[in-house]
Write an enzyme that holds these catalytic residues in place. Sequence first.
Site, PDB file in Angstrom:
ATOM      1  CG  MET A   1      -1.674   1.239   1.491  1.00 39.18           C
ATOM      2  SD  MET A   1      -2.767   1.634   3.187  1.00 39.18           S
ATOM      3  CE  MET A   1      -2.265   1.417   4.384  1.00 39.18           C
ATOM      4  N   PRO A   2       1.224   2.006  -1.177  1.00 43.07           N
ATOM      5  CG  PRO A   2       1.727   2.110  -3.545  1.00 43.07           C
ATOM      6  CD  PRO A   2       0.775   1.757  -2.543  1.00 43.07           C
ATOM      7  CG  PHE A   3       0.746   7.222   3.627  1.00 39.58           C
ATOM      8  CD1 PHE A   3      -0.497   7.358   4.105  1.00 39.58           C
ATOM      9  CD2 PHE A   3       2.202   7.704   3.846  1.00 39.58           C
ATOM     10  CE1 PHE A   3      -0.433   8.481   4.473  1.00 39.58           C
ATOM     11  CE2 PHE A   3       1.687   8.996   4.421  1.00 39.58           C
ATOM     12  CZ  PHE A   3       0.333   9.418   4.956  1.00 39.58           C
TER      13      PHE A   3
END
Length: 65
Positions: A1-3
């Site tokens: 999950m990219p943040f």
Amino acid sequence: MPFVHVQITRDGTTREQKAQVIAEITETLQRILGKDPILTHIVIDEIDTDNWGWQGETTTVIRSR
């Protein structure tokens, strides 16, 4: 999950510009890294120019010159 956490100074950036930044960062992560846009989170923090500085001065002071 990219943040992705983007910090910019608060100085007139429009809602539309921020939406474009979010869309383009999301698209870049999908295109280059194959990241799922559904799992990609982008946060934009707008920092007051009195709270951002370098070389010993606030951005407000530097821009006032």
